[in-house]
Structures are given as structure tokens and as C-alpha cells.
Design an enzyme around this catalytic site. Structure first.
Site, PDB file in Angstrom:
ATOM      1  N   ASN A 151      12.032  -2.680  -2.435  1.00  0.00           N
ATOM      2  CA  ASN A 151      11.372  -3.514  -3.438  1.00  0.00           C
ATOM      3  C   ASN A 151      12.276  -3.909  -4.601  1.00  0.00           C
ATOM      4  O   ASN A 151      12.019  -4.888  -5.279  1.00  0.00           O
ATOM      5  CB  ASN A 151      10.124  -2.802  -3.979  1.00  0.00           C
ATOM      6  CG  ASN A 151      10.394  -1.376  -4.395  1.00  0.00           C
ATOM      7  OD1 ASN A 151      10.866  -0.575  -3.599  1.00  0.00           O
ATOM      8  ND2 ASN A 151      10.118  -1.052  -5.627  1.00  0.00           N
ATOM      9  N   SER A 199      -0.034  -2.834   1.486  1.00  0.00           N
ATOM     10  CA  SER A 199      -0.829  -3.026   0.273  1.00  0.00           C
ATOM     11  C   SER A 199      -1.121  -4.514   0.066  1.00  0.00           C
ATOM     12  O   SER A 199      -0.199  -5.333   0.050  1.00  0.00           O
ATOM     13  CB  SER A 199      -0.034  -2.471  -0.910  1.00  0.00           C
ATOM     14  OG  SER A 199      -0.771  -2.605  -2.092  1.00  0.00           O
ATOM     15  N   HIS A 201      -1.994  -6.464  -2.421  1.00  0.00           N
ATOM     16  CA  HIS A 201      -1.568  -7.298  -3.556  1.00  0.00           C
ATOM     17  C   HIS A 201      -0.124  -7.770  -3.446  1.00  0.00           C
ATOM     18  O   HIS A 201       0.325  -8.587  -4.237  1.00  0.00           O
ATOM     19  CB  HIS A 201      -1.836  -6.591  -4.895  1.00  0.00           C
ATOM     20  CG  HIS A 201      -0.939  -5.443  -5.234  1.00  0.00           C
ATOM     21  ND1 HIS A 201       0.092  -5.566  -6.120  1.00  0.00           N
ATOM     22  CD2 HIS A 201      -0.932  -4.152  -4.824  1.00  0.00           C
ATOM     23  CE1 HIS A 201       0.691  -4.390  -6.258  1.00  0.00           C
ATOM     24  NE2 HIS A 201       0.096  -3.520  -5.477  1.00  0.00           N
ATOM     25  N   THR A 237     -17.164   5.209  -0.931  1.00  0.00           N
ATOM     26  CA  THR A 237     -17.755   3.935  -0.501  1.00  0.00           C
ATOM     27  C   THR A 237     -16.675   2.867  -0.470  1.00  0.00           C
ATOM     28  O   THR A 237     -15.906   2.724  -1.412  1.00  0.00           O
ATOM     29  CB  THR A 237     -18.914   3.537  -1.448  1.00  0.00           C
ATOM     30  OG1 THR A 237     -19.852   4.608  -1.432  1.00  0.00           O
ATOM     31  CG2 THR A 237     -19.579   2.247  -1.003  1.00  0.00           C
ATOM     32  N   CYS A 327      12.851   3.005 -18.664  1.00  0.00           N
ATOM     33  CA  CYS A 327      13.051   3.489 -20.024  1.00  0.00           C
ATOM     34  C   CYS A 327      12.795   4.984 -20.033  1.00  0.00           C
ATOM     35  O   CYS A 327      11.709   5.436 -19.699  1.00  0.00           O
ATOM     36  CB  CYS A 327      12.100   2.764 -20.956  1.00  0.00           C
ATOM     37  SG  CYS A 327      12.626   2.881 -22.644  1.00  0.00           S
TER      38      CYS A 327
HETATM   39  N1  PLP Z   1       5.962   1.040  -1.763  1.00  0.00           N
HETATM   40  C1  PLP Z   1       6.659  -0.026  -2.166  1.00  0.00           C
HETATM   41  C2  PLP Z   1       7.942  -0.359  -1.451  1.00  0.00           C
HETATM   42  C3  PLP Z   1       6.231  -0.819  -3.219  1.00  0.00           C
HETATM   43  O1  PLP Z   1       6.945  -1.885  -3.599  1.00  0.00           O
HETATM   44  C4  PLP Z   1       5.017  -0.471  -3.863  1.00  0.00           C
HETATM   45  C5  PLP Z   1       4.534  -1.250  -5.026  1.00  0.00           C
HETATM   46  O2  PLP Z   1       5.300  -1.596  -5.914  1.00  0.00           O
HETATM   47  C6  PLP Z   1       4.298   0.633  -3.398  1.00  0.00           C
HETATM   48  C7  PLP Z   1       4.801   1.373  -2.352  1.00  0.00           C
HETATM   49  C8  PLP Z   1       2.996   1.043  -4.019  1.00  0.00           C
HETATM   50  O3  PLP Z   1       1.975   0.167  -3.630  1.00  0.00           O
HETATM   51  P1  PLP Z   1       0.563   0.156  -4.377  1.00  0.00           P
HETATM   52  O4  PLP Z   1       0.710  -0.733  -5.557  1.00  0.00           O
HETATM   53  O5  PLP Z   1      -0.410  -0.390  -3.379  1.00  0.00           O
HETATM   54  O6  PLP Z   1       0.242   1.552  -4.738  1.00  0.00           O
END
Ligand code: PLP
Length: 374
Positions: A151, A199, A201, A237, A327
Site C-alpha cells: 500500500n 476491503s 473501501h 448482525t 509522527c
Molecule cells: N492491508 C492493507 C494492505 C491496507 O492497505 C489496508 C488499509 O489501509 C488494510 C490492510 C486495512 O484495511 P481496513 O481499512 O479494511 O481495515
């Protein structure tokens, strides 16, 4: 002008997803555990969503469970694989997301299992031969947890190669595919994956909903106890509208995977081109051959007082991007990923991350603004 270049952090929702979720909230408010028609209607939405996820990752229906987030999914897999499957060792990499690394810290601190970290090179690629050696050296029951796409710097792992190494040595493979689901093909069978997390989002779905794939051969116990939801695997739920939104977003992005990648690749290439021609001494972090994600670009700027203010100045100019630092006690430090790849800490890193909503005009504008800030 408002420009959003932080899509690895989260993505704007697709209008179709918002529309569907609104309908579900209006019309399908029954509790999926209720046996009456309102309940059954909500339940069928969840089961259809499960089909969508299972199809996209080539899993069977019984192997997909909805969770509140990938963070929950990752905690569930790591902690319960140790608790239930006799895993005594976890091999991971120092560039994983904090929800993996902090869970591993917890497991190792409480002596639940041994944790070993693979070396990564200056681009963040894991050492595959070290993985092979570590697995070959010991018959200890092992889970390997290595993400698909990083990420922060965008570097991708060869998950099929990891899966094959794991299979050869009878190890379990957990893949955090949060950054790649819906953007790159993921096939849990082809890649011999035992556990996988995603995930919504991150692929234009809603926040607060994720999923975990648990292969049929590796039944773990629930992480959250309570009711019998998700076939006793995840009590609470269900977030019906969230689940519907996750599936809708995944369906749309998966259908357009290649063209979406082409678009973000074009945006990324344009950004690099303009950036390196307009601003001197730019270094790109992470792999720049074909093992990178097209939506992530980690840029290291030359040191100086102006570089320290970049993220803030971009924000003032209406451009949202993410700093590559954390930080700690009031001092800006390189993130754990940048430290792991040996990034020189005096340089300032910014992660720009794209989606198909970004335009070439936005990139041109951003580079113009950046130029004035250096
Ligand atoms: N793993 C990676 C590589 C991510 O980029 C993120 C979110 O930034 C997560 C896990 C965590 O996902 P969630 O926001 O659904 O907890």
C-alpha cells in the site's frame, strides 16, 4: 480545484454503489437472521454478495465470510490459525500493513508462536529463496503471511510463486490482497492460497466492510463470538447495505479490471513524466518494472525545508496526497516500509495514489503546483 490523489488510503464510492445501498437501507431493513419475509430478503442480499466475491477470487461459497474490515479479517486469520491449526511459526515481511505487523507483535510477545521476517530488497521485493530456505530448514507448522500489493510503495509480490513454495513445504499461505482485489486477477486456487483478505473501501465500495476467504481445508474457530451469523464464523448482525455495496463495487471494478488499469497506468506514467522533467532529483520508491500497482506512486523528494512542508502545501492547494512518514513523539520519521527498504530518511516521501476518477488535467495542475512548492 479539489484533487484527490490518496486512493490507496480509500476510494470514492461509485454512484451505482451508493444508489444500491440506499435502496437496500430503505427496502431491505429486515434482520437477516429472522425467518420472516423481511429477514429472508436481507439474507438473500448477503448470499448473492457472497456469490460475487467467491466468483471473483475463484473460491466456493462456503469459503467466503464478511467481516467489518480487512483489519478484522487479518487479525482473525493470524490469531486463529495459531490457536486452532497448530501453527507454531509465522513467516512474514517487514513491509506488511500494521494490522499484520502489530498482530504478529502481539502473538510473539505473548509467546503464541515464533515470527520470522523475510528480507526485502531496496524495492521492497521479498527474498523468495530465503522463504524457500526457511521453510525447507524446519518442519515446524508454518503460516506464511505476505501481501499481494504494498500500500505504500506499490511493489507487488508473485503470489503464485509464494503459494507454490508454501504448497511444496506444506505451509499455509495467507495473502493480504486489500490493495489488489478488483484491480488485479486473484485466483485462490491457482495461487494455493489458504487465507485471503479484502476491503470494500479500497475498490470504490463503502467503509467498514471487508471479507475473508478461508479455504475449506483450514477451518478455524470464530474470532468474534455471539450469534450464528456467517455460519457461526462471525457473530454480529450483518451490515447488509455494506455487504451489498461491497459486492456491487467488486462486480463493477472486476468487469473493467483491464481498462481501469490502463487508465491508472496512463495517469501514473504522465505523473512520472511531468514530475521528473519539471523537478530535479526525484527518486521513485518501489519497483518500476511490471511488478508494481498502477494506482500507487511513492515519490522521494530531495531534502530541504520546503520538502518538509509539501503535504501541507499540497493540501492548501486543494490536493490530497499522503505522507510517507509517521509522527512519533512529535518527530517525523520514515514509515516502517520506507525504513525496511533503506530509504534515506532525510528525503521526503509522498505517496500519490490514483483511481479512474483522476484526469490528466488534475495531474498537470498538481505538477504545476508542486513546482512552485519546491
Ligand atoms: N492491508 C492493507 C494492505 C491496507 O492497505 C489496508 C488499509 O489501509 C488494510 C490492510 C486495512 O484495511 P481496513 O481499512 O479494511 O481495515
Amino acid at each position: 480545484m479539489q484533487i484527490y490523489l490518496d486512493n490507496a488510503s480509500t476510494t470514492p464510492m461509485l454512484p451505482e454503489v451508493i444508489q444500491l445501498m440506499t435502496e437496500v437501507m430503505h427496502e431491505s431493513y429486515g434482520n437477516p437472521s429472522s425467518i420472516h419475509r423481511h429477514g429472508r430478503k436481507a439474507k438473500s442480499i448477503i448470499e448473492n454478495a457472497r456469490k460475487t466475491v467467491a466468483k471473483v477470487i475463484n473460491a466456493s461459497l462456503g469459503e467466503v465470510f464478511f467481516t467489518s474490515s480487512a483489519t478484522e479479517a487479518n487479525n482473525m486469520v493470524l490469531k486463529n490459525a495459531v490457536q486452532d491449526l497448530g501453527v507454531l511459526r509465522i513467516i512474514s515481511s517487514p513491509t506488511e500493513h500494521h494490522c499484520i505487523l502489530h498482530t504478529l507483535d502481539y502473538l510473539s510477545l505473548h509467546k503464541k508462536c515464533i515470527v520470522q521476517y523475510l528480507n526485502v530488497d531496496k524495492d521492497g521485493t521479498i527474498d523468495y529463496s530465503q522463504l524457500e530456505e526457511l521453510l525447507g530448514d524446519s518442519s515446524t507448522k508454518t503460516l506464511v503471511s505476505v501481501m499481494h500489493g504494498n500500500n505504500e510503495i506499490g511493489t507487488m509480490s508473485d503470489i503464485t510463486k509464494i503459494g507454490e513454495i508454501c504448497k511444496k513445504h506444506d505451509a499455509l499461505y495467507h495473502c493480504d490482497a486489500v490493495q489488489t482485489i478488483g484491480k488485479y486477477p486473484v485466483d485462490v486456487q491457482l495461487s494455493h492460497i489458504s487465507f485471503l483478505s479484502g476491503s470494500a473501501h479500497k475498490f470504490h465500495g463503502p467503509k467498514g466492510i471487508g471479507f475473508v476467504f478461508i479455504s475449506n481445508n483450514n477451518i478455524i474457530s470464530p474470532y468474534i463470538h455471539g450469534g450464528a451469523q456467517e455460519r457461526n464464523m462471525r457473530a454480529g448482525t450483518e451490515n447488509v447495505a455494506g455487504i451489498a455495496g461491497l459486492a456491487k463495487a467488486l462486480e463493477i471494478v472486476s468487469q473493467n479490471m483491464e481498462s481501469n488499469r490502463d487508465k491508472t497506468n496512463t495517469i501514473r506514467a504522465l505523473f512520472i513524466n511531468k514530475l521528473t522533467s519539471e523537478i530535479p532529483d526525484i527518486v521513485l520508491n518501489g519497483r518500476q518494472d511490471n511488478h508494481f500497482m498502477s494506482h500507487v506512486l511513492s515519490v522521494s523528494f530531495p531534502p530541504g525545508p520546503k520538502a518538509d512542508m509539501l503535504v501541507m502545501n499540497l493540501d492548501i492547494a486543494g490536493i490530497s496526497a499522503s505522507s510517507g512518514s509517521a509522527c512519533s513523539a512529535g518527530i517525523e520519521e520514515d514509515s516502517h516500509v520506507l525504513v525496511a527498504i533503506g530509504h534515506p530518511s532525510e528525503r521526503k516521501t509522498i505517496r500519490f495514489s490514483f483511481s479512474t476518477f483522476n484526469t490528466e488535467e488534475e495531474i498537470t495542475y498538481t505538477i504545476q503546483k508542486l513546482k512552485t512548492m519546491m
